[in-house]
Design a protein around this motif. Sequence first.
Motif, PDB file in Angstrom:
ATOM      1  N   ARG A  77       1.161  -1.029   0.218  1.00 39.34           N
ATOM      2  CA  ARG A  77      -0.523  -0.162  -0.195  1.00 39.34           C
ATOM      3  C   ARG A  77       0.958   1.016  -0.015  1.00 39.34           C
ATOM      4  O   ARG A  77       1.914   1.173   0.786  1.00 39.34           O
ATOM      5  CB  ARG A  77      -0.994   0.148   0.876  1.00 39.34           C
ATOM      6  CG  ARG A  77      -1.906  -1.311   1.450  1.00 39.34           C
ATOM      7  CD  ARG A  77      -3.202  -0.521   2.134  1.00 39.34           C
ATOM      8  NE  ARG A  77      -2.660  -0.634   3.447  1.00 39.34           N
ATOM      9  CZ  ARG A  77      -2.010  -1.562   4.987  1.00 39.34           C
ATOM     10  NH1 ARG A  77      -2.585  -3.039   4.573  1.00 39.34           N
ATOM     11  NH2 ARG A  77      -1.537  -1.315   5.967  1.00 39.34           N
ATOM     12  N   GLU A  83       3.917   0.316   2.336  1.00 38.16           N
ATOM     13  CA  GLU A  83       3.975  -1.035   3.528  1.00 38.16           C
ATOM     14  C   GLU A  83       3.081  -2.375   3.214  1.00 38.16           C
ATOM     15  O   GLU A  83       1.877  -2.074   2.712  1.00 38.16           O
ATOM     16  CB  GLU A  83       3.208   0.107   4.518  1.00 38.16           C
ATOM     17  CG  GLU A  83       2.219   0.753   4.167  1.00 38.16           C
ATOM     18  CD  GLU A  83       1.324   1.222   5.123  1.00 38.16           C
ATOM     19  OE1 GLU A  83       0.259   1.803   5.979  1.00 38.16           O
ATOM     20  OE2 GLU A  83       2.008   2.575   5.568  1.00 38.16           O
ATOM     21  N   GLU A 121       0.344  -5.393   5.410  1.00 34.88           N
ATOM     22  CA  GLU A 121       0.475  -5.768   7.126  1.00 34.88           C
ATOM     23  C   GLU A 121       0.560  -7.380   6.844  1.00 34.88           C
ATOM     24  O   GLU A 121       0.686  -7.966   5.753  1.00 34.88           O
ATOM     25  CB  GLU A 121      -1.586  -5.724   6.651  1.00 34.88           C
ATOM     26  CG  GLU A 121      -1.459  -4.362   7.477  1.00 34.88           C
ATOM     27  CD  GLU A 121      -1.398  -3.885   8.990  1.00 34.88           C
ATOM     28  OE1 GLU A 121      -1.401  -4.460   9.007  1.00 34.88           O
ATOM     29  OE2 GLU A 121      -1.018  -2.823   8.416  1.00 34.88           O
ATOM     30  N   ARG A 153       2.398  -4.426  10.967  1.00 33.34           N
ATOM     31  CA  ARG A 153       3.324  -3.227   9.631  1.00 33.34           C
ATOM     32  C   ARG A 153       4.067  -3.922   9.270  1.00 33.34           C
ATOM     33  O   ARG A 153       5.085  -3.581  10.540  1.00 33.34           O
ATOM     34  CB  ARG A 153       2.695  -2.008   9.582  1.00 33.34           C
ATOM     35  CG  ARG A 153       2.400  -0.968   8.881  1.00 33.34           C
ATOM     36  CD  ARG A 153       2.050  -0.091   9.035  1.00 33.34           C
ATOM     37  NE  ARG A 153       1.077   0.267   8.991  1.00 33.34           N
ATOM     38  CZ  ARG A 153      -0.071   0.639   9.500  1.00 33.34           C
ATOM     39  NH1 ARG A 153      -0.043   2.037   9.360  1.00 33.34           N
ATOM     40  NH2 ARG A 153      -1.629   0.499   9.208  1.00 33.34           N
ATOM     41  N   TYR A 160       7.898  -1.893   7.079  1.00 33.71           N
ATOM     42  CA  TYR A 160       8.269  -0.578   5.890  1.00 33.71           C
ATOM     43  C   TYR A 160       8.851  -1.673   4.660  1.00 33.71           C
ATOM     44  O   TYR A 160      10.275  -2.234   4.939  1.00 33.71           O
ATOM     45  CB  TYR A 160       7.913   0.156   6.956  1.00 33.71           C
ATOM     46  CG  TYR A 160       7.284   0.949   7.249  1.00 33.71           C
ATOM     47  CD1 TYR A 160       5.969   1.593   6.314  1.00 33.71           C
ATOM     48  CD2 TYR A 160       7.293   0.448   8.855  1.00 33.71           C
ATOM     49  CE1 TYR A 160       4.929   3.000   6.806  1.00 33.71           C
ATOM     50  CE2 TYR A 160       5.722   1.460   8.943  1.00 33.71           C
ATOM     51  CZ  TYR A 160       4.799   1.816   8.670  1.00 33.71           C
ATOM     52  OH  TYR A 160       3.914   3.010   9.156  1.00 33.71           O
ATOM     53  N   ASP A 210       7.776  -0.901  16.859  1.00 32.68           N
ATOM     54  CA  ASP A 210       6.703  -1.503  17.327  1.00 32.68           C
ATOM     55  C   ASP A 210       6.505  -3.199  16.685  1.00 32.68           C
ATOM     56  O   ASP A 210       4.966  -2.898  17.091  1.00 32.68           O
ATOM     57  CB  ASP A 210       5.731  -1.018  16.086  1.00 32.68           C
ATOM     58  CG  ASP A 210       6.713  -1.594  14.329  1.00 32.68           C
ATOM     59  OD1 ASP A 210       8.110  -2.286  14.225  1.00 32.68           O
ATOM     60  OD2 ASP A 210       6.597  -0.972  13.073  1.00 32.68           O
TER      61      ASP A 210
END
Length: 166
Positions: A27, A46, A48, A61, A63, A76
């Motif tokens: 995305r 990015e 999921e 998530r 990146y 994270d």
Amino acid sequence: MEVDTGAAVSVVSSKTWEKLQLKVPLRKPDVTLKTYTNEVVRVIGEAELNVTYGHGKHLLRLYVVEGNGPSLVGRDWLGKIRLNWKSLGIGMVNCVGVSSVDSVLQKYEDVFVEDMSEIKAFKARLKVKANAVPRFHRARSIPFALKDTVGKELDRLEALGILKKV
């Protein structure tokens, strides 16, 4: 992936992403990433991902960044996954010989005194260029493993009057 408690988010390079050949669409990224030295890192996208570690399963998530850099597990993911640090070989401490520490303490004994009194009869001068522009830099994140230790030390220094909250 390398564990990096200084990284806010988890990343992989575009080269690594291509090699993984995952069937997960990328995305448009919703963040701007910068290095510790404030250089912008170009985020390509990015995704999921369903991540399984130990007995846990998480939707996390990831990146994808431009280039060929290392893959990093950031804070994270570390906040959601309970890593088995011992199995990763983390937590082992190499001790420096006591004699070498003692020799440094002895050589620089005037620096390692317990007295934390004010410095008196000393003037400091800061030279600033006339065209200098002030810059704000947010505080660097403390590695997760050191948060309690740093917090206790800050409290101790505040109690001694060495530091003041602002």
